[in-house]
Write a protein that holds these residues in place. Sequence first.
Motif, PDB file in Angstrom:
ATOM      1  N   THR A 163      59.172  63.488  44.471  1.00 14.23           N
ATOM      2  CA  THR A 163      60.680  64.208  44.720  1.00 14.23           C
ATOM      3  C   THR A 163      60.456  64.068  46.049  1.00 14.23           C
ATOM      4  OG1 THR A 163      59.798  66.369  44.574  1.00 14.23           O
ATOM      5  CG2 THR A 163      60.416  66.295  43.074  1.00 14.23           C
ATOM      6  N   TRP A 203      54.117  71.348  31.181  1.00 11.62           N
ATOM      7  CA  TRP A 203      55.310  71.913  31.394  1.00 11.62           C
ATOM      8  C   TRP A 203      56.308  72.880  30.675  1.00 11.62           C
ATOM      9  CZ3 TRP A 203      55.612  73.789  35.753  1.00 11.62           C
ATOM     10  CH2 TRP A 203      57.091  74.128  36.261  1.00 11.62           C
ATOM     11  N   THR A 214      60.057  77.909  41.057  1.00 12.32           N
ATOM     12  CA  THR A 214      58.951  76.431  40.144  1.00 12.32           C
ATOM     13  C   THR A 214      58.601  75.839  41.753  1.00 12.32           C
ATOM     14  OG1 THR A 214      61.189  75.364  39.482  1.00 12.32           O
ATOM     15  CG2 THR A 214      60.014  76.493  38.582  1.00 12.32           C
ATOM     16  N   GLU A 247      64.007  76.486  41.457  1.00 12.67           N
ATOM     17  CA  GLU A 247      63.398  75.384  41.838  1.00 12.67           C
ATOM     18  C   GLU A 247      63.316  75.334  43.571  1.00 12.67           C
ATOM     19  OE1 GLU A 247      63.050  70.771  41.077  1.00 12.67           O
ATOM     20  OE2 GLU A 247      64.263  71.427  40.266  1.00 12.67           O
ATOM     21  N   CYS A 264      68.409  74.198  41.422  1.00 13.40           N
ATOM     22  CA  CYS A 264      67.265  73.984  42.328  1.00 13.40           C
ATOM     23  C   CYS A 264      68.306  74.199  43.638  1.00 13.40           C
ATOM     24  CB  CYS A 264      66.891  72.518  42.393  1.00 13.40           C
ATOM     25  SG  CYS A 264      68.542  71.709  42.406  1.00 13.40           S
ATOM     26  N   GLY A 308      52.500  70.938  43.383  1.00 18.06           N
ATOM     27  CA  GLY A 308      53.379  72.409  42.974  1.00 18.06           C
ATOM     28  C   GLY A 308      52.416  73.343  42.944  1.00 18.06           C
ATOM     29  N   ASN A 361      56.443  66.630  29.875  1.00 20.39           N
ATOM     30  CA  ASN A 361      57.572  67.793  30.138  1.00 20.39           C
ATOM     31  C   ASN A 361      58.326  68.115  29.237  1.00 20.39           C
ATOM     32  OD1 ASN A 361      56.265  67.448  32.765  1.00 20.39           O
ATOM     33  ND2 ASN A 361      57.833  65.189  33.499  1.00 20.39           N
ATOM     34  N   LEU A 404      62.651  69.499  37.893  1.00 23.44           N
ATOM     35  CA  LEU A 404      61.877  70.528  37.382  1.00 23.44           C
ATOM     36  C   LEU A 404      63.064  71.655  36.940  1.00 23.44           C
ATOM     37  CD1 LEU A 404      59.014  72.039  39.251  1.00 23.44           C
ATOM     38  CD2 LEU A 404      59.263  70.300  37.368  1.00 23.44           C
ATOM     39  N   PRO A 438      57.994  71.201  42.971  1.00 21.75           N
ATOM     40  CA  PRO A 438      57.801  70.144  42.538  1.00 21.75           C
ATOM     41  C   PRO A 438      56.445  69.954  42.761  1.00 21.75           C
ATOM     42  CG  PRO A 438      59.381  70.044  44.121  1.00 21.75           C
ATOM     43  CD  PRO A 438      58.678  71.379  44.291  1.00 21.75           C
TER      44      PRO A 438
END
Length: 300
Positions: free
Chosen positions: A12, A243, A6, A260, A282, A85, A148, A267, A8
């Motif tokens: 971020t 999402w 994934t 991520e 992540c 993303g 989300n 995410l 972002p």
Amino acid sequence: MKILFTFPGQGTQNPGMLRHIPDRDAILGEVRAVLGDETDKLDTPDALRHTRAVQLCLLIAGVAWARELIKQGLKPDIVSGLSIGAFPAAVIAGALTLRDALRLVALRGDLMEQAYPHGYGLTAIVGLPLSRLEDLMTGSNTYIANLNAETQIVIAGRDEDMLKVAQKALEAGASKATRLAVSVPSHCALLDKPAAELSKAFKSVSLASPVCTYLSGSSGRVLREPQKIADDLAFNMARTVQWQDAMVSANQRDARLAIEMPPGSVLTALTHQAGWKGEAICLERNSINVALHLAKRLID
């Protein structure tokens, strides 16, 4: 068991975010061939005040980290990106070259910022269902931008209008209302015209069929035809982010490890909230070795 990468969206980013990307000299060499001297200033505090630089940094970082995972033997079966993303996701899927992505993302950022240079953006509302938030938004000139999670929704619009909705939401029981670090009202009809302009630019670009599954963060659907991926990339700035639906779709396709790409961990949290049945991590907070270990464990 399948692996999901994934990527972002805005909010971020952070100064210096390109300093420690894998194989930095090589990828920045590719970038410099397209962007020239701009490359060296993209992740400076001054540059990151502008949508163009933010989006280019997220593209570059996403591609760099995903390439490193692939180099280490961890290949994605599915890729999905939130908003900007989607572009590194398309590059890693083999549907779009990095060179073309850089040109298109630079234009995307310029078009978005020129349309709304100041006074607009996004605000995240946490703790209220969609139906309740929509009631509070009536007559506010704000828009639903991101779905989300069930109770994590982002609205778009003028700063003062969003502030009024945020105050109403908190009074109605929302746990949080946060103005995001995004300077344009993304994912709503306010960006229809910039999206149409970006779509024209895609006519000069040849996309390929993806080598892995490309999962749209805007529709939650798998796209296989190059023209449909081009449409998804061009118009996602003006379309509501779905999402939660995308993560449910990935789960249904047997994805059990979601990784991520940096920067951030937003995410990963949202993926867990979508009822994820496997592991979600992540790279911002975990090493590549951790990702490799999890992949091996799940496969075994």
